[in-house]
Design a protein around this motif. Structure first.
Motif, PDB file in Angstrom:
ATOM      1  N   GLY A  43       9.439 -11.229   1.697  1.00  0.00           N
ATOM      2  CA  GLY A  43       9.111 -11.569   0.316  1.00  0.00           C
ATOM      3  C   GLY A  43       8.095 -10.615  -0.290  1.00  0.00           C
ATOM      4  O   GLY A  43       8.255 -10.171  -1.427  1.00  0.00           O
ATOM      5  N   ALA A  44       7.064 -10.286   0.475  1.00  0.00           N
ATOM      6  CA  ALA A  44       6.049  -9.343  -0.013  1.00  0.00           C
ATOM      7  C   ALA A  44       6.652  -7.968  -0.253  1.00  0.00           C
ATOM      8  O   ALA A  44       6.336  -7.298  -1.238  1.00  0.00           O
ATOM      9  CB  ALA A  44       4.897  -9.251   0.988  1.00  0.00           C
ATOM     10  N   ALA A  45       7.533  -7.544   0.641  1.00  0.00           N
ATOM     11  CA  ALA A  45       8.190  -6.242   0.470  1.00  0.00           C
ATOM     12  C   ALA A  45       9.052  -6.234  -0.789  1.00  0.00           C
ATOM     13  O   ALA A  45       9.045  -5.266  -1.555  1.00  0.00           O
ATOM     14  CB  ALA A  45       9.026  -5.913   1.699  1.00  0.00           C
ATOM     15  N   ARG A  46       9.786  -7.305  -0.999  1.00  0.00           N
ATOM     16  CA  ARG A  46      10.635  -7.386  -2.199  1.00  0.00           C
ATOM     17  C   ARG A  46       9.798  -7.367  -3.469  1.00  0.00           C
ATOM     18  O   ARG A  46      10.201  -6.771  -4.470  1.00  0.00           O
ATOM     19  CB  ARG A  46      11.496  -8.633  -2.145  1.00  0.00           C
ATOM     20  CG  ARG A  46      12.646  -8.485  -1.185  1.00  0.00           C
ATOM     21  CD  ARG A  46      13.550  -9.668  -1.262  1.00  0.00           C
ATOM     22  NE  ARG A  46      14.820  -9.326  -0.643  1.00  0.00           N
ATOM     23  CZ  ARG A  46      15.709 -10.211  -0.280  1.00  0.00           C
ATOM     24  NH1 ARG A  46      15.482 -11.492  -0.483  1.00  0.00           N
ATOM     25  NH2 ARG A  46      16.825  -9.827   0.281  1.00  0.00           N
ATOM     26  N   GLU A  47       8.647  -8.028  -3.443  1.00  0.00           N
ATOM     27  CA  GLU A  47       7.777  -8.046  -4.622  1.00  0.00           C
ATOM     28  C   GLU A  47       7.286  -6.654  -4.983  1.00  0.00           C
ATOM     29  O   GLU A  47       6.975  -6.389  -6.144  1.00  0.00           O
ATOM     30  CB  GLU A  47       6.588  -8.978  -4.384  1.00  0.00           C
ATOM     31  CG  GLU A  47       6.955 -10.436  -4.417  1.00  0.00           C
ATOM     32  CD  GLU A  47       5.772 -11.342  -4.102  1.00  0.00           C
ATOM     33  OE1 GLU A  47       4.618 -10.857  -4.104  1.00  0.00           O
ATOM     34  OE2 GLU A  47       6.017 -12.532  -3.857  1.00  0.00           O
ATOM     35  N   THR A  48       7.201  -5.771  -4.015  1.00  0.00           N
ATOM     36  CA  THR A  48       6.742  -4.405  -4.292  1.00  0.00           C
ATOM     37  C   THR A  48       7.898  -3.451  -4.576  1.00  0.00           C
ATOM     38  O   THR A  48       7.681  -2.258  -4.726  1.00  0.00           O
ATOM     39  CB  THR A  48       5.922  -3.843  -3.115  1.00  0.00           C
ATOM     40  OG1 THR A  48       6.748  -3.776  -1.956  1.00  0.00           O
ATOM     41  CG2 THR A  48       4.703  -4.692  -2.850  1.00  0.00           C
ATOM     42  N   GLY A  49       9.131  -3.987  -4.619  1.00  0.00           N
ATOM     43  CA  GLY A  49      10.263  -3.153  -4.992  1.00  0.00           C
ATOM     44  C   GLY A  49      11.180  -2.748  -3.860  1.00  0.00           C
ATOM     45  O   GLY A  49      12.111  -1.974  -4.077  1.00  0.00           O
ATOM     46  N   PHE A  60      11.194  -9.346  10.717  1.00  0.00           N
ATOM     47  CA  PHE A  60      10.087  -9.642   9.811  1.00  0.00           C
ATOM     48  C   PHE A  60      10.064 -11.136   9.523  1.00  0.00           C
ATOM     49  O   PHE A  60      11.097 -11.804   9.547  1.00  0.00           O
ATOM     50  CB  PHE A  60      10.265  -8.893   8.485  1.00  0.00           C
ATOM     51  CG  PHE A  60      10.108  -7.403   8.578  1.00  0.00           C
ATOM     52  CD1 PHE A  60       8.852  -6.841   8.701  1.00  0.00           C
ATOM     53  CD2 PHE A  60      11.208  -6.573   8.532  1.00  0.00           C
ATOM     54  CE1 PHE A  60       8.696  -5.463   8.768  1.00  0.00           C
ATOM     55  CE2 PHE A  60      11.071  -5.193   8.604  1.00  0.00           C
ATOM     56  CZ  PHE A  60       9.815  -4.638   8.720  1.00  0.00           C
ATOM     57  N   THR A  61       8.901 -11.650   9.197  1.00  0.00           N
ATOM     58  CA  THR A  61       8.804 -13.043   8.774  1.00  0.00           C
ATOM     59  C   THR A  61       9.330 -13.141   7.338  1.00  0.00           C
ATOM     60  O   THR A  61       9.340 -12.139   6.610  1.00  0.00           O
ATOM     61  CB  THR A  61       7.354 -13.549   8.814  1.00  0.00           C
ATOM     62  OG1 THR A  61       6.586 -12.818   7.843  1.00  0.00           O
ATOM     63  CG2 THR A  61       6.745 -13.401  10.200  1.00  0.00           C
ATOM     64  N   GLN A 116      12.540   5.462  -3.274  1.00  0.00           N
ATOM     65  CA  GLN A 116      13.214   4.193  -3.042  1.00  0.00           C
ATOM     66  C   GLN A 116      12.727   3.619  -1.723  1.00  0.00           C
ATOM     67  O   GLN A 116      12.478   4.344  -0.779  1.00  0.00           O
ATOM     68  CB  GLN A 116      14.716   4.399  -3.022  1.00  0.00           C
ATOM     69  CG  GLN A 116      15.248   4.885  -4.354  1.00  0.00           C
ATOM     70  CD  GLN A 116      16.747   4.943  -4.360  1.00  0.00           C
ATOM     71  OE1 GLN A 116      17.418   4.158  -3.720  1.00  0.00           O
ATOM     72  NE2 GLN A 116      17.282   5.896  -5.101  1.00  0.00           N
ATOM     73  N   GLN A 117      12.606   2.305  -1.685  1.00  0.00           N
ATOM     74  CA  GLN A 117      12.108   1.642  -0.487  1.00  0.00           C
ATOM     75  C   GLN A 117      13.122   0.608  -0.028  1.00  0.00           C
ATOM     76  O   GLN A 117      13.735  -0.066  -0.842  1.00  0.00           O
ATOM     77  CB  GLN A 117      10.793   0.938  -0.773  1.00  0.00           C
ATOM     78  CG  GLN A 117       9.702   1.902  -1.211  1.00  0.00           C
ATOM     79  CD  GLN A 117       8.438   1.159  -1.509  1.00  0.00           C
ATOM     80  OE1 GLN A 117       7.633   0.947  -0.620  1.00  0.00           O
ATOM     81  NE2 GLN A 117       8.266   0.752  -2.743  1.00  0.00           N
ATOM     82  N   GLN A 128       0.810  -1.206   0.000  1.00  0.00           N
ATOM     83  CA  GLN A 128       0.000   0.000   0.000  1.00  0.00           C
ATOM     84  C   GLN A 128       0.853   1.270   0.000  1.00  0.00           C
ATOM     85  O   GLN A 128       0.339   2.363  -0.173  1.00  0.00           O
ATOM     86  CB  GLN A 128      -0.922   0.047   1.230  1.00  0.00           C
ATOM     87  CG  GLN A 128      -2.112  -0.881   1.117  1.00  0.00           C
ATOM     88  CD  GLN A 128      -1.813  -2.279   1.599  1.00  0.00           C
ATOM     89  OE1 GLN A 128      -0.953  -2.483   2.444  1.00  0.00           O
ATOM     90  NE2 GLN A 128      -2.493  -3.257   1.058  1.00  0.00           N
ATOM     91  N   LEU A 129       2.155   1.129   0.210  1.00  0.00           N
ATOM     92  CA  LEU A 129       3.022   2.299   0.310  1.00  0.00           C
ATOM     93  C   LEU A 129       3.883   2.529  -0.923  1.00  0.00           C
ATOM     94  O   LEU A 129       4.737   3.391  -0.923  1.00  0.00           O
ATOM     95  CB  LEU A 129       3.935   2.169   1.540  1.00  0.00           C
ATOM     96  CG  LEU A 129       3.200   2.184   2.878  1.00  0.00           C
ATOM     97  CD1 LEU A 129       4.186   1.912   4.014  1.00  0.00           C
ATOM     98  CD2 LEU A 129       2.504   3.503   3.100  1.00  0.00           C
ATOM     99  N   VAL A 130       3.669   1.753  -1.964  1.00  0.00           N
ATOM    100  CA  VAL A 130       4.476   1.904  -3.167  1.00  0.00           C
ATOM    101  C   VAL A 130       4.161   3.258  -3.798  1.00  0.00           C
ATOM    102  O   VAL A 130       3.022   3.594  -4.064  1.00  0.00           O
ATOM    103  CB  VAL A 130       4.190   0.762  -4.172  1.00  0.00           C
ATOM    104  CG1 VAL A 130       4.933   1.004  -5.466  1.00  0.00           C
ATOM    105  CG2 VAL A 130       4.577  -0.567  -3.563  1.00  0.00           C
TER     106      VAL A 130
END
Length: 90
Positions: free
Chosen positions: A58-64, A52-53, A16-17, A9-11
C-alpha cells in the motif's frame, strides 16, 4: 549499521517504479512492459521471502509504484530478482 529505506524515499521524477508482489490486484509484468517506453529507467522492488506485507504494498502504491506479478508461481527472492531484471533488460 544497516539503513532501511522505503519506497517513499526513492521517488524520483521520470523513473517508473514497480513492486513485484503476487495477488489478484497485481498486473501481469507483461502489461507493465508494454506500457513502459523503450529503455525507460525503472526502479524495481523485490520483497523478502514470504513477500511484502499489505501495508508495504500500500505504501509503495501511494508513492506511484505499479504492483506487478511475475506469474502464477511463487519464486524465491533470488530467482525473482534475476527473472525481473532479465525481463526488464530484454
Amino acid at each position: 549499521m544497516d539503513v532501511i529505506i522505503g519506497p517513499e524515499q526513492l521517488v524520483t521524477k521520470n523513473i517508473q517504479q514497480l513492486i513485484a508482489t503476487p495477488g489478484a490486484d497485481s498486473a501481469p509484468l507483461t502489461d507493465f512492459l508494454t506500457t513502459a517506453g523503450p529503455l525507460s529507467p525503472v526502479t524495481a522492488f523485490v520483497g523478502p521471502e514470504g513477500g511484502f506485507t499489505p501495508e508495504e504494498v500500500g505504501a509503495a502504491r501511494e508513492t506511484g509504484c505499479t504492483a506487478v506479478s511475475l506469474g502464477p508461481r511463487i519464486l524465491r527472492v533470488e530467482t525473482a530478482a534475476i527473472a525481473l531484471a532479465a525481463c526488464l533488460l530484454v
